[in-house]
Write a protein that holds these residues in place. Sequence first.
Motif, PDB file in Angstrom:
ATOM      1  N   LEU A  90       0.832  -1.204   0.000  1.00 12.51           N
ATOM      2  CA  LEU A  90       0.000   0.000   0.000  1.00 12.51           C
ATOM      3  C   LEU A  90       0.866   1.254   0.000  1.00 12.51           C
ATOM      4  CD1 LEU A  90      -2.763   1.286   0.056  1.00 12.51           C
ATOM      5  CD2 LEU A  90      -2.828   0.974   2.538  1.00 12.51           C
ATOM      6  N   GLY A  91       1.980   1.230   0.728  1.00  9.36           N
ATOM      7  CA  GLY A  91       2.880   2.378   0.724  1.00  9.36           C
ATOM      8  C   GLY A  91       3.452   2.649  -0.654  1.00  9.36           C
ATOM      9  N   LYS A  92       3.837   1.580  -1.352  1.00 10.52           N
ATOM     10  CA  LYS A  92       4.361   1.727  -2.718  1.00 10.52           C
ATOM     11  C   LYS A  92       3.298   2.310  -3.641  1.00 10.52           C
ATOM     12  CE  LYS A  92       6.518  -1.815  -4.402  1.00 10.52           C
ATOM     13  NZ  LYS A  92       6.753  -3.157  -5.032  1.00 10.52           N
ATOM     14  N   ALA A  93       2.075   1.786  -3.551  1.00  7.60           N
ATOM     15  CA  ALA A  93       1.004   2.257  -4.414  1.00  7.60           C
ATOM     16  C   ALA A  93       0.666   3.724  -4.129  1.00  7.60           C
ATOM     17  CB  ALA A  93      -0.233   1.379  -4.231  1.00  7.60           C
ATOM     18  N   CYS A  94       0.632   4.098  -2.842  1.00  2.00           N
ATOM     19  CA  CYS A  94       0.329   5.495  -2.493  1.00  2.00           C
ATOM     20  C   CYS A  94       1.398   6.441  -3.022  1.00  2.00           C
ATOM     21  CB  CYS A  94       0.195   5.629  -0.976  1.00  2.00           C
ATOM     22  SG  CYS A  94      -1.329   4.950  -0.275  1.00  2.00           S
ATOM     23  N   ARG A  95       2.661   6.035  -2.929  1.00  2.00           N
ATOM     24  CA  ARG A  95       3.733   6.894  -3.442  1.00  2.00           C
ATOM     25  C   ARG A  95       3.621   7.065  -4.957  1.00  2.00           C
ATOM     26  NH1 ARG A  95       6.545   3.909   0.450  1.00  2.00           N
ATOM     27  NH2 ARG A  95       7.311   2.429  -1.109  1.00  2.00           N
ATOM     28  N   GLN A  96       3.308   5.991  -5.663  1.00  2.00           N
ATOM     29  CA  GLN A  96       3.211   6.076  -7.115  1.00  2.00           C
ATOM     30  C   GLN A  96       2.034   6.929  -7.571  1.00  2.00           C
ATOM     31  OE1 GLN A  96       3.469   2.454  -9.337  1.00  2.00           O
ATOM     32  NE2 GLN A  96       5.303   1.733  -8.284  1.00  2.00           N
ATOM     33  N   GLN A  97       0.964   6.939  -6.764  1.00  2.00           N
ATOM     34  CA  GLN A  97      -0.226   7.692  -7.166  1.00  2.00           C
ATOM     35  C   GLN A  97      -0.357   9.017  -6.416  1.00  2.00           C
ATOM     36  OE1 GLN A  97      -2.799   3.741  -8.397  1.00  2.00           O
ATOM     37  NE2 GLN A  97      -3.842   5.653  -8.045  1.00  2.00           N
ATOM     38  N   GLY A  98       0.692   9.412  -5.698  1.00  2.00           N
ATOM     39  CA  GLY A  98       0.727  10.741  -5.093  1.00  2.00           C
ATOM     40  C   GLY A  98      -0.259  10.962  -3.978  1.00  2.00           C
ATOM     41  N   ILE A  99      -0.554   9.927  -3.210  1.00  2.00           N
ATOM     42  CA  ILE A  99      -1.490  10.056  -2.084  1.00  2.00           C
ATOM     43  C   ILE A  99      -0.687  10.322  -0.812  1.00  2.00           C
ATOM     44  CG2 ILE A  99      -3.232   8.847  -0.716  1.00  2.00           C
ATOM     45  CD1 ILE A  99      -3.955   7.282  -3.237  1.00  2.00           C
ATOM     46  N   ASP A 131      -8.667  -0.023  -7.631  1.00  2.00           N
ATOM     47  CA  ASP A 131      -9.066  -0.447  -8.977  1.00  2.00           C
ATOM     48  C   ASP A 131      -7.835  -0.747  -9.830  1.00  2.00           C
ATOM     49  OD1 ASP A 131     -11.818  -0.425  -8.697  1.00  2.00           O
ATOM     50  OD2 ASP A 131     -12.030   1.662  -9.324  1.00  2.00           O
ATOM     51  N   ASP A 132      -6.807   0.077  -9.674  1.00  2.00           N
ATOM     52  CA  ASP A 132      -5.604  -0.068 -10.495  1.00  2.00           C
ATOM     53  C   ASP A 132      -4.719  -1.219 -10.016  1.00  2.00           C
ATOM     54  OD1 ASP A 132      -6.498   2.129 -11.899  1.00  2.00           O
ATOM     55  OD2 ASP A 132      -5.207   3.556 -10.831  1.00  2.00           O
ATOM     56  N   TRP A 133      -4.737  -1.497  -8.716  1.00  2.00           N
ATOM     57  CA  TRP A 133      -3.886  -2.545  -8.143  1.00  2.00           C
ATOM     58  C   TRP A 133      -4.793  -3.694  -7.677  1.00  2.00           C
ATOM     59  CZ3 TRP A 133       1.584  -1.883  -6.732  1.00  2.00           C
ATOM     60  CH2 TRP A 133       2.120  -0.670  -7.193  1.00  2.00           C
ATOM     61  N   GLN A 134      -5.172  -4.556  -8.620  1.00  2.00           N
ATOM     62  CA  GLN A 134      -6.111  -5.621  -8.302  1.00  2.00           C
ATOM     63  C   GLN A 134      -5.538  -6.612  -7.279  1.00  2.00           C
ATOM     64  OE1 GLN A 134      -9.394  -6.011  -9.308  1.00  2.00           O
ATOM     65  NE2 GLN A 134      -9.100  -3.905  -9.989  1.00  2.00           N
ATOM     66  N   GLY A 135      -4.243  -6.881  -7.359  1.00  2.00           N
ATOM     67  CA  GLY A 135      -3.623  -7.778  -6.385  1.00  2.00           C
ATOM     68  C   GLY A 135      -3.678  -7.214  -4.984  1.00  2.00           C
ATOM     69  N   LEU A 136      -3.475  -5.919  -4.847  1.00  2.00           N
ATOM     70  CA  LEU A 136      -3.565  -5.262  -3.551  1.00  2.00           C
ATOM     71  C   LEU A 136      -4.996  -5.294  -3.028  1.00  2.00           C
ATOM     72  CD1 LEU A 136      -2.200  -3.610  -1.320  1.00  2.00           C
ATOM     73  CD2 LEU A 136      -2.603  -1.558  -2.686  1.00  2.00           C
ATOM     74  N   ALA A 137      -5.971  -5.111  -3.935  1.00  2.00           N
ATOM     75  CA  ALA A 137      -7.377  -5.180  -3.531  1.00  2.00           C
ATOM     76  C   ALA A 137      -7.719  -6.572  -3.014  1.00  2.00           C
ATOM     77  CB  ALA A 137      -8.278  -4.814  -4.711  1.00  2.00           C
ATOM     78  N   ARG A 138      -7.233  -7.624  -3.687  1.00  2.00           N
ATOM     79  CA  ARG A 138      -7.486  -8.990  -3.216  1.00  2.00           C
ATOM     80  C   ARG A 138      -6.836  -9.234  -1.868  1.00  2.00           C
ATOM     81  NH1 ARG A 138      -6.612 -10.211  -8.661  1.00  2.00           N
ATOM     82  NH2 ARG A 138      -4.476 -10.886  -8.242  1.00  2.00           N
ATOM     83  N   GLN A 139      -5.628  -8.694  -1.667  1.00  2.00           N
ATOM     84  CA  GLN A 139      -4.955  -8.870  -0.389  1.00  2.00           C
ATOM     85  C   GLN A 139      -5.726  -8.183   0.734  1.00  2.00           C
ATOM     86  OE1 GLN A 139      -0.989  -7.018   0.162  1.00  2.00           O
ATOM     87  NE2 GLN A 139      -0.296  -9.037   0.870  1.00  2.00           N
ATOM     88  N   PHE A 140      -6.227  -6.990   0.462  1.00  2.00           N
ATOM     89  CA  PHE A 140      -7.037  -6.284   1.459  1.00  2.00           C
ATOM     90  C   PHE A 140      -8.275  -7.091   1.834  1.00  2.00           C
ATOM     91  CE2 PHE A 140     -10.694  -3.409   2.128  1.00  2.00           C
ATOM     92  CZ  PHE A 140     -10.316  -2.833   3.337  1.00  2.00           C
ATOM     93  N   ARG A 141      -8.992  -7.610   0.811  1.00  2.00           N
ATOM     94  CA  ARG A 141     -10.207  -8.362   1.092  1.00  2.00           C
ATOM     95  C   ARG A 141      -9.915  -9.642   1.863  1.00  2.00           C
ATOM     96  NH1 ARG A 141     -14.151  -5.627   1.730  1.00  2.00           N
ATOM     97  NH2 ARG A 141     -15.341  -7.558   1.707  1.00  2.00           N
ATOM     98  N   ARG A 142      -8.822 -10.317   1.542  1.00  2.00           N
ATOM     99  CA  ARG A 142      -8.469 -11.545   2.259  1.00  2.00           C
ATOM    100  C   ARG A 142      -8.143 -11.238   3.712  1.00  2.00           C
ATOM    101  NH1 ARG A 142      -7.543 -16.295  -0.185  1.00  2.00           N
ATOM    102  NH2 ARG A 142      -6.152 -16.909   1.509  1.00  2.00           N
ATOM    103  N   LEU A 143      -7.396 -10.170   3.938  1.00  2.00           N
ATOM    104  CA  LEU A 143      -7.066  -9.791   5.312  1.00  2.00           C
ATOM    105  C   LEU A 143      -8.321  -9.424   6.093  1.00  2.00           C
ATOM    106  CD1 LEU A 143      -3.816  -7.691   4.796  1.00  2.00           C
ATOM    107  CD2 LEU A 143      -4.004  -9.847   6.048  1.00  2.00           C
ATOM    108  N   MET A 144      -9.210  -8.632   5.496  1.00  2.00           N
ATOM    109  CA  MET A 144     -10.408  -8.219   6.211  1.00  2.00           C
ATOM    110  C   MET A 144     -11.324  -9.400   6.483  1.00  2.00           C
ATOM    111  SD  MET A 144      -9.733  -5.226   6.911  1.00  2.00           S
ATOM    112  CE  MET A 144     -11.162  -5.259   7.966  1.00  2.00           C
ATOM    113  N   ALA A 145     -11.461 -10.315   5.501  1.00  2.00           N
ATOM    114  CA  ALA A 145     -12.273 -11.503   5.736  1.00  2.00           C
ATOM    115  C   ALA A 145     -11.660 -12.357   6.840  1.00  2.00           C
ATOM    116  CB  ALA A 145     -12.408 -12.317   4.443  1.00  2.00           C
ATOM    117  N   GLY A 146     -10.332 -12.452   6.851  1.00  2.00           N
ATOM    118  CA  GLY A 146      -9.673 -13.237   7.889  1.00  2.00           C
ATOM    119  C   GLY A 146      -9.830 -12.642   9.273  1.00  2.00           C
TER     120      GLY A 146
END
Length: 254
Positions: A90-99, A131-146
Amino acid sequence: MRATPIDPALPLPGAPSHSVPRQHAQAPPGFEIWFAQALSAGRLGHDPALETGPADFGLWGVAPDGQGRLNLDEVAGNLQASLAAFAANLGKACRQQGIALPPPLRLEAGMDTQPLLPFDAREAAIQQLFDDWQGLARQFRRLMAGFGFVRCSDALRAYQRAIGRLGPSRLASVLDQQGDAHASPHLALVFDGLRAWPEEAYPERWRPLAGLEQLSRELFERAHSPSAPYRDSALPLEQLLDPKRMRWQAGKPD
């Protein structure tokens, strides 16, 4: 070309703080919903741009035993170990997208694909990121479901522990006072730019995800002082479970 950072907007005067749980119109997802999501979640595919943790594989990295049971402590350990990978991704994605970070992101989990960030001006940007990082979205959902599965499981185990001491009627009365927040609260993953951790909504604040011992302690404290507000107790759980026995043991000579 570097993206322009997106800074969080300050709340309007009188608006609730982003750190205060939003009043949801619907009840939070329950045990069966989290478990169904976990069972249907696809394995995190290989992505050289993303780090993975033990909870990203199989049923949170745990195989059921011969009776089809899961080791909940192993599940919880794998989830905690996978938070470091999620934070790095998530840190990598935020840096790349300027968040911009801080302040921390509180990614609330619901039944939608995307996380919710009430009162946070970065919500649309974060949802686009997922939306852009589908793998990250799947990881988030797996963690939250767990974490949702483990949290609901701990609540059920706490009720099983309490029913023998309090009896069905008294336990039902205690649970009626506690409301949905005790059994199945709204959950979130918090990310401060370096670390990620799970939290749960508790009446008027967010708190770290409660486990079996804390949930059991809250039930017994509420049963003994139904009108008193809950405060973290220093009393050992054994004393709350069986105060007469503890007083008897304290009076015994060595």
